[in-house]
Design a protein around this motif. Sequence first.
Motif, PDB file in Angstrom:
ATOM      1  N   ASP A  10       0.808  -1.220   0.000  1.00 39.55           N
ATOM      2  CA  ASP A  10       0.000   0.000   0.000  1.00 39.55           C
ATOM      3  C   ASP A  10       0.839   1.266   0.000  1.00 39.55           C
ATOM      4  N   ASN A  11       2.145   1.148   0.309  1.00 35.60           N
ATOM      5  CA  ASN A  11       3.020   2.332   0.378  1.00 35.60           C
ATOM      6  C   ASN A  11       4.296   2.095  -0.430  1.00 35.60           C
ATOM      7  N   GLN A  59       7.706   2.633  -2.500  1.00 35.85           N
ATOM      8  CA  GLN A  59       8.819   3.579  -2.421  1.00 35.85           C
ATOM      9  C   GLN A  59       9.369   3.808  -3.823  1.00 35.85           C
TER      10      GLN A  59
END
Length: 365
Positions: free
Chosen positions: A104-105, A107
């Motif tokens: 979900d996050n 980089q």
Amino acid sequence: MTAAPEEKHHNESYSALVWRRLRRSFTGMMGLVLVGLLIVIAVFADFLSPVDPKATGVAFAPPQAISFTDRDGNFAFPPRSYPIRETEELDPITFQPVVGPDYDNPQVLGFFVEGAPYRLFGLIPADRHLFGTTDGTAIHLLGTDKFGRDVLSRALHGSRISLMIALVVVSIITVVGTTVGMMSGYFGGRFDAWTQRFVELVLAFPQLPLYLALTSLIPVTAPTNVFLAFVIIVMSALGWAQMSREVRGKTLALARIDYVRAAMAIGASDRRIILQHILPNVMSHVIVAVTLAIPSVVLLESFLGFLGFAVKPPLISWGLMLQDTANYSVIGSYPWLLAPVGFVLVTVFAFNALGDGLRDAIDPY
């Protein structure tokens, strides 16, 4: 008829001849390139490290993969990675929290990004890193250790201490061994006899038990710099004898050559003969011996560091990092902790290949 122009013949220097022979050696040039790369890594470790080597995070996080696709499988550029997060589940074998990628996050990765501040060459403040995340979060391409510290960044910084110890120890060994060997071989007689008995006494000691005994004499509470200096002194004190024996053998042969005897006949001083006639002729052997001695010291430092007798925290070395792999279950569960072994292998191969190429280039016979 016009006369043909005269051809100009240029005499190559000894160093040019050595370089020309070295360039023909594939392994020698490969070793030279790798040695240069290791030096660059050691000098610019702060710039090359994506994360602060002392920063902590998720313990035993596996290496993060670099992906050119997003979560749905579509092509994405610039590339991205997914941070490792702990879950509420526990591993039934290690009883450590189960970790996994956080999709979900993502980089986003990039070059010359802002990151942890550092001082380039210990003087210039900077915060740019060769690669990393654009939002400043940590990325662990080789995973993390038991304290959540980035293995790749620590391995890059560990090259400084490991190579520094090797270079300082070999420098001391070379200076002391070459000096004692030349003086012993040149003067001969009773001085040579007593010197060689002392050299044989040093060579007769079992080195590994003596290393462990001497390094255990210093208190654990001693400052890190004192402990490091003591380790360097111990390694140097036990390593110069072999170099001295080799240089003595070369000096004994050179002392009987005609130009050395001619210099003695015209009244040249012993210092001039040693420095002007003998030293330049033993340097070829010394240079090769140095390139072959450096990997031996790197291996010794790694072994002593693994046993806890070389470098102490907060310093970082490859041997100290390998202390985390002392348990077989740790290696089986977290194999990425063996990453420093790869750096040691590359260093040993680089200097051995360079030394082998130099040996053939300096003395082709």
